[in-house]
Motif scaffolding. Structure first.
Motif, PDB file in Angstrom:
ATOM      1  N   VAL B 163     -28.702  28.164  74.665  1.00  0.00           N
ATOM      2  CA  VAL B 163     -28.088  28.482  73.388  1.00  0.00           C
ATOM      3  C   VAL B 163     -28.397  27.331  72.447  1.00  0.00           C
ATOM      4  O   VAL B 163     -28.051  26.174  72.740  1.00  0.00           O
ATOM      5  N   ILE B 164     -29.076  27.637  71.342  1.00  0.00           N
ATOM      6  CA  ILE B 164     -29.364  26.589  70.364  1.00  0.00           C
ATOM      7  C   ILE B 164     -28.245  26.604  69.327  1.00  0.00           C
ATOM      8  O   ILE B 164     -28.061  27.586  68.618  1.00  0.00           O
ATOM      9  N   GLY B 165     -27.498  25.535  69.268  1.00  0.00           N
ATOM     10  CA  GLY B 165     -26.373  25.451  68.343  1.00  0.00           C
ATOM     11  C   GLY B 165     -25.062  25.282  69.082  1.00  0.00           C
ATOM     12  O   GLY B 165     -24.659  26.154  69.840  1.00  0.00           O
ATOM     13  N   HIS B 188     -27.661  21.073  71.063  1.00  0.00           N
ATOM     14  CA  HIS B 188     -27.008  20.866  69.775  1.00  0.00           C
ATOM     15  C   HIS B 188     -27.642  19.684  69.059  1.00  0.00           C
ATOM     16  O   HIS B 188     -27.811  18.619  69.631  1.00  0.00           O
ATOM     17  N   LEU B 189     -27.971  19.888  67.790  1.00  0.00           N
ATOM     18  CA  LEU B 189     -28.694  18.870  67.028  1.00  0.00           C
ATOM     19  C   LEU B 189     -27.854  17.620  66.778  1.00  0.00           C
ATOM     20  O   LEU B 189     -28.340  16.506  66.835  1.00  0.00           O
ATOM     21  N   MET B 190     -26.567  17.817  66.499  1.00  0.00           N
ATOM     22  CA  MET B 190     -25.713  16.697  66.116  1.00  0.00           C
ATOM     23  C   MET B 190     -25.134  16.021  67.369  1.00  0.00           C
ATOM     24  O   MET B 190     -25.130  16.597  68.440  1.00  0.00           O
ATOM     25  N   PRO B 191     -24.624  14.800  67.200  1.00  0.00           N
ATOM     26  CA  PRO B 191     -24.087  14.104  68.377  1.00  0.00           C
ATOM     27  C   PRO B 191     -22.765  14.688  68.883  1.00  0.00           C
ATOM     28  O   PRO B 191     -22.417  14.486  70.041  1.00  0.00           O
ATOM     29  N   THR B 192     -22.032  15.392  68.030  1.00  0.00           N
ATOM     30  CA  THR B 192     -20.727  15.928  68.422  1.00  0.00           C
ATOM     31  C   THR B 192     -20.745  17.451  68.336  1.00  0.00           C
ATOM     32  O   THR B 192     -21.229  17.997  67.360  1.00  0.00           O
ATOM     33  N   LEU B 193     -20.209  18.110  69.357  1.00  0.00           N
ATOM     34  CA  LEU B 193     -20.084  19.572  69.312  1.00  0.00           C
ATOM     35  C   LEU B 193     -19.165  19.958  68.151  1.00  0.00           C
ATOM     36  O   LEU B 193     -18.207  19.250  67.860  1.00  0.00           O
ATOM     37  N   THR B 219     -26.445  17.040  73.479  1.00  0.00           N
ATOM     38  CA  THR B 219     -26.194  16.752  72.068  1.00  0.00           C
ATOM     39  C   THR B 219     -27.296  15.828  71.560  1.00  0.00           C
ATOM     40  O   THR B 219     -28.001  15.207  72.343  1.00  0.00           O
ATOM     41  N   GLY B 220     -27.407  15.772  70.228  1.00  0.00           N
ATOM     42  CA  GLY B 220     -28.482  14.981  69.627  1.00  0.00           C
ATOM     43  C   GLY B 220     -29.842  15.509  70.060  1.00  0.00           C
ATOM     44  O   GLY B 220     -30.798  14.770  70.198  1.00  0.00           O
ATOM     45  N   ALA B 221     -29.921  16.822  70.322  1.00  0.00           N
ATOM     46  CA  ALA B 221     -31.142  17.405  70.864  1.00  0.00           C
ATOM     47  C   ALA B 221     -31.792  18.311  69.817  1.00  0.00           C
ATOM     48  O   ALA B 221     -31.180  19.265  69.347  1.00  0.00           O
ATOM     49  N   ASP B 222     -33.004  17.989  69.461  1.00  0.00           N
ATOM     50  CA  ASP B 222     -33.706  18.710  68.399  1.00  0.00           C
ATOM     51  C   ASP B 222     -34.773  19.614  69.024  1.00  0.00           C
ATOM     52  O   ASP B 222     -35.643  19.140  69.754  1.00  0.00           O
ATOM     53  N   THR B 223     -34.710  20.905  68.719  1.00  0.00           N
ATOM     54  CA  THR B 223     -35.645  21.855  69.308  1.00  0.00           C
ATOM     55  C   THR B 223     -37.014  21.741  68.646  1.00  0.00           C
ATOM     56  O   THR B 223     -37.125  21.776  67.423  1.00  0.00           O
ATOM     57  N   ALA B 224     -38.058  21.607  69.458  1.00  0.00           N
ATOM     58  CA  ALA B 224     -39.416  21.529  68.905  1.00  0.00           C
ATOM     59  C   ALA B 224     -40.067  22.901  68.923  1.00  0.00           C
ATOM     60  O   ALA B 224     -40.672  23.317  67.954  1.00  0.00           O
ATOM     61  N   GLU B 225     -39.939  23.617  70.062  1.00  0.00           N
ATOM     62  CA  GLU B 225     -40.522  24.948  70.091  1.00  0.00           C
ATOM     63  C   GLU B 225     -39.932  25.780  71.223  1.00  0.00           C
ATOM     64  O   GLU B 225     -39.306  25.254  72.145  1.00  0.00           O
ATOM     65  N   ILE B 226     -40.115  27.077  71.085  1.00  0.00           N
ATOM     66  CA  ILE B 226     -39.701  27.973  72.152  1.00  0.00           C
ATOM     67  C   ILE B 226     -40.965  28.329  72.925  1.00  0.00           C
ATOM     68  O   ILE B 226     -41.957  28.778  72.348  1.00  0.00           O
TER      69      ILE B 226
END
Lengths: 113, 839
Positions: B163-165, B188-193, B219-226
């Protein structure tokens, strides 16, 4: 009080608990703080004590500890907290449409234009 | 452009006016209900819906996904409701065009409907992040019943979901899929849910709870590609290279108001369709409501504001305007078993005060933000019983000065009145009342302990164990001390800072024994009194965690002093100085050339030889640091850590290779010591030296660890300091070989790392603990030196990764760049400001 805002960056540009810097031509650099609670503040990036770059300090609650001599500065008022005396100018800021906006007039006043 | 100034009159007296609604969702139907309630007979209503079904409660999709409800249970308006109210429902055939001049809408199938008033309730669209692979089969959003059905089908056929987000919607989707038996990872892109609704402390509790249920939360995880496998989703790759296998990817990163149709029709649309307080758009014949609108600059994605909008809309339409003035919103997460409530503004602000209560034993975190004696924000985790009470106080802007003391304890307590004085409440407790739940200590026992001579908190902790474990009853014990002894209470040993009642040793022990893995966890479990600590405790906790969990704990940059965050030394003018490592103080032409080139290329104003036998380059701007480091790296040099609470230098003399007095290869040993211990974080800075003979040219006897070579081997000295208070070392021991010298050094460093308080140099540490204690730790147990040394070397394998090389390669570029720039524009019309994007 006419609203005269200039957008400087997206809200995602500054991680919570950190600060970003915005250099200004002909005037002092501005520091934008994003607290871990989610609030944004803008101050002139200068400690009232010896001019230390507040943007580089540790942000905790709604205050920042200056990296040079650990003065604690309120992000709300720019006032030094505790025993210390002094004040750093604050710049009005708002968040809208996912952007951080600064008050143009306040920046101009600082630029002495 | 809106030229229409009046609404056409009725065509003939008994004909109903025609109301066309675009959108068969919650907002559109609720608005119709409100309209019918006020004027049941005025309108002939037609509703267009894109989905081929009746109106259902979209916010209950999460329970449907989780299997807690069926679709029938979430239907709001059945087919009968439409027919009973004479409403024509056109479902599965969305409106594709609005002709405002003709006051008509056109559907995809070509159906034309005229209107007297048009209501747009097109809701919002899920935001799909534009990464490669976003259109692959198996990638879904979480917005409507079709999405849920896709997810359910996937859950039956496959096993892994990403789940992205990590917002409200994403977590509800993750929870549902997890209950359906899938292995779920949340990215999740940000450090906090749920960072919009939660502060860091509550975010941490939520993350722990979801992890305990078997989800993986990044957390703090940025999606590069699927990633694609055989034409279908195969996984998600993050920007840091991590790849997570997945058969299903749910995008739940947010929603965007759907104003496309309105915009194409020529209405004023910014982020959403612009409406006034009566929900009227820039065309007086057209109204809009729900998630698609923008009202006074705000867009809403929650249901409560939409209900308020619908009421205002109906009232305005019936010419009894009430006006909508915006909403204060609250959030509850619909994940069964997780109690989470947040409302209002808890980000602080002018004159705000935080009232925080944590109860680690029960997993509770409560934070109420008060300004001018009014509640303006609240976050509750674990106990949300009082959520509505706080929300009422907040919405009604009620003055809470009378109940402020007891506010955090909730409605029952605050209303109690008599108990609002906490001292009186403690005094009123019976002797049997339990004070310390962890150790089962009653009030009677605590008072007996105090009467038996325990006059401080520490003495009580030592005497009867009350408040010695989780510390949540510290406040009660302190009150009992005050009630029993009055002014005779003694101050306890120093706490880390004002945020906690615990000292350094207590915290270090708790981290290791109870396995705390993050700063928010320590703060929660040990009842920190501030939401996110201060500049004293944060760096200390960060170090203690780093030391306790090598290779596992992720360094928190927010808790690092600037020098350790930027890997350089800040100077009084805000520029930095850079000191590359020179192993044992030895350099060569290649290094010196690279340093000279850097000095010229970046206009460094001074180069100075340091006391630690290396070169310090002064006057580098933070923006130039990564480039400077790249240049120095290219010549084979790494960070000298001259900025850190870490190993600084190993000073050497030339020793037996050149010196006529030298007894051993002091430079060689110095280089080996430095290679073994560089990069390690310590409680404070740590300096070493190796002298080749007792003349001690390397000044080894004022270092934290000093070696003096003698004919028979090596004398090892500890605890020296050349700073404000000069202290000569104590002799630790003598060893015969280099290998032993290295091993004893590693053991001593590790003992210091594991025991000293943060910001305590070895000299005061040694004086506090005593030389005998240190020797006992190292030598009483014959295996101790080996064990300590091997722990140090284990930790070092994670530490010896040159931070300069990481930054030079682009890591944390945000720390070295400006977020924006303001330049003075051209003069006409006075001074102007223009914006340039950040570099």
């Amino acid at each position: 009080m006419s609203a005269d805002w200039v957008s400087v960056c997206g809200v995602d540009a500054i991680e919570p608990g950190m600060a970003g810097t915005v250099p200004v031509d002909g005037a002092d650099e501005i520091a934008i703080f994003h607290t871990s609670g989610g609030a944004f503040y803008a101050l002139v990036n200068k400690c009232p004590h010896k001019g230390g770059p507040l943007s580089q300090g540790i942000v905790h609650g709604d205050s920042v500890s200056c990296p040079l001599h650990n003065w604690r500065i309120s992000l709300l008022s720019g006032q030094a907290l505790g025993e210390d005396k002094g004040c750093t100018p604050t710049i009005p800021l708002k968040i809208e449409a996912g952007q951080v906006w600064l008050d143009r007039a306040a920046i101009l006043a600082r630029a002495g234009a | 452009m809106n030229r229409q100034t009046s609404i056409p009159a009725l065509r003939h007296a008994d004909a109903k006016e025609r109301l066309v609604v675009i959108g068969n969702g919650m907002a559109g139907c609720r608005a119709v209900e409100e309209i019918l309630a006020l004027e049941p007979d005025r309108w002939a209503i037609t509703i267009f819906g894109a989905e081929p079904r009746v109106n259902y409660n979209r916010i209950m999709l999460s329970p449907v996904l989780a299997g807690e409800k069926s679709f029938d249970e979430i239907v709001i308006n059945s087919a009968e409701w439409y027919s009973d109210n004479g409403i024509t429902l056109v479902s599965g055939d969305p409106v594709v065009h609005i002709d405002r001049a003709a006051q008509q809408v056109v559907s995809r199938a070509g159906r034309i409907e005229s209107y007297d008033r048009l209501l747009i309730a097109t809701g919002s669209d899920p935001f799909v992040i534009p990464v490669p692979g976003k259109d692959l089969p198996g990638v879904v959003t979480f917005r409507d019943l079709d999405d849920v059905e896709t997810m359910l089908a996937a859950a039956e056929a496959s096993s892994k979901a990403v789940v992205i987000g990590g917002g409200l919607l994403g977590l509800e989707a993750a929870h549902g899929l997890s209950l359906r038996g899938m292995t779920v990872t949340v990215v999740h892109l940000m450090p906090t849910l749920m960072e919009r609704q939660l502060d860091e402390a509550a975010g941490y509790l939520l993350k722990s709870e979801l992890e305990a249920r078997g989800m993986t939360i990044l957390t703090g995880a940025d999606t590069a590609e699927i990633v694609e496998i055989d034409g279908h989703v195969g996984g998600v790759r993050l920007k840091d290279g991590t790849e997570i296998p997945a058969d299903l990817v749910v995008m739940a990163v947010g929603i965007r108001p759907n104003g496309a149709l309105a915009k194409a029709g020529g209405l004023e649309v910014e982020r959403g369709i612009i409406v006034d307080d009566d929900m009227v758009t820039s065309d007086p014949a057209i109204l809009a409501v729900g998630e698609c609108v923008q009202h006074r600059g705000a867009c809403y994605g929650l249901v409560a504001p939409i209900w308020e909008m619908c009421r205002a809309l109906a009232a305005g339409l019936a010419a009894q305007p009430k006006g909508y003035s915006g909403s204060v919103t609250s959030t509850k997460l619909k994940v069964s078993g997780v109690d989470l409530f947040s409302a209002g503004d808890f980000s602080g602000g002018e004159g705000c005060e935080d009232i925080v209560m944590r109860d680690a034993a029960r997993g509770i975190y409560k934070r109420v933000v008060v300004r001018d004696d009014k509640v303006i924000g609240v976050v509750l985790y674990g106990d949300t019983q009082d959520g509505n009470w706080y929300f009422d106080l907040l919405r009604q802007q009620q003055d809470v000065s009378d109940i402020r003391e007891a506010l955090i304890f909730g409605q029952a307590f605050a209303a109690g009145g008599a108990l609002a004085d906490p001292n009186a409440a403690v005094a009123a407790l019976s002797d049997d009342a339990e004070i310390c739940g962890c150790n089962g200590v009653s009030k009677g026992k605590v008072v007996a302990c105090i009467n038996g001579g325990a006059a401080s908190l520490d003495a009580v902790r030592a005497g009867c164990k009350a408040s010695a474990s989780c510390g949540s009853c510290t406040d009660l014990v302190e009150r009992l001390l005050a009630l029993t002894l009055g002014d005779a209470v003694e101050e306890s040993a120093k706490t880390i800072c004002g945020c906690t009642s615990f000292g350094h040793d207590d915290v270090r022990r708790a981290i290791v024994e109870r396995g705390f893995r993050s700063i928010p966890e320590v703060m929660q479990e040990l009842h920190w009194s501030t939401p996110d600590g201060c500049s004293k405790c944060r760096p200390a906790l960060n170090y203690y965690l780093l030391c306790a969990w090598p290779g596992e704990y992720v360094d928190d940059q927010k808790s690092r002093f600037v020098n350790e965050r930027l890997h350089a030394n800040i100077q009084k003018d805000g520029t930095y100085s850079v000191v590359p490592r020179m192993w044992g103080g030895i350099t060569n032409p290649r290094e010196l050339r690279a340093i000279a080139d850097v000095v010229e290329r970046y206009d460094a104003r001074m180069v100075k030889v340091t006391g630690g036998q290396r070169l310090d380059i002064f006057g580098i701007r933070k923006e130039d640091l990564p480039a400077v480091w790249a240049d120095l790296n290219a010549a084979g040099m790494v960070s000298g850590h001259a900025y850190g609470k870490s190993l600084r230098t190993v000073k050497t003399c030339v020793g037996s290779e050149w010196c006529r007095f030298g007894t051993q290869d002091s430079t060689g040993l110095g280089v080996k010591l430095e290679q073994m211990s560089w990069g390690s974080w310590m409680p404070h800075k740590f300096k070493m030296a190796v002298s080749g003979c007792p003349r001690n040219c390397a000044e080894a006897t004022i270092k934290d660890f000093g070696v003096v070579c003698v004919d028979s081997g090596y004398e090892l000295h500890i605890g020296g300091n050349g700073g404000i208070k000069v202290r000569a070392t104590d002799l630790l021991t003598r060893v015969a070989t280099e290998e032993e010298a290295l091993e004893h050094c590693a053991a001593f460093v590790q003992l210091y790392r594991e025991d000293a308080w943060y910001l305590e140099r070895t000299a005061p540490w040694l004086e506090r603990k005593g030389l005998a204690w240190i020797k006992a730790q190292l030598y009483d147990d014959p295996g101790a030196v080996k064990a300590l040394a091997s722990r140090f070397l284990y930790s070092q394998q994670f530490m010896q990764d040159d931070p300069w090389a990481q930054r030079a390669a682009g890591d944390r570029a945000d720390l070295h760049s400006h977020v924006g720039r303001i330049t003075a524009g051209p003069p006409p019309g006075g001074a102007r400001l223009a914006m340039e994007p950040a570099e």
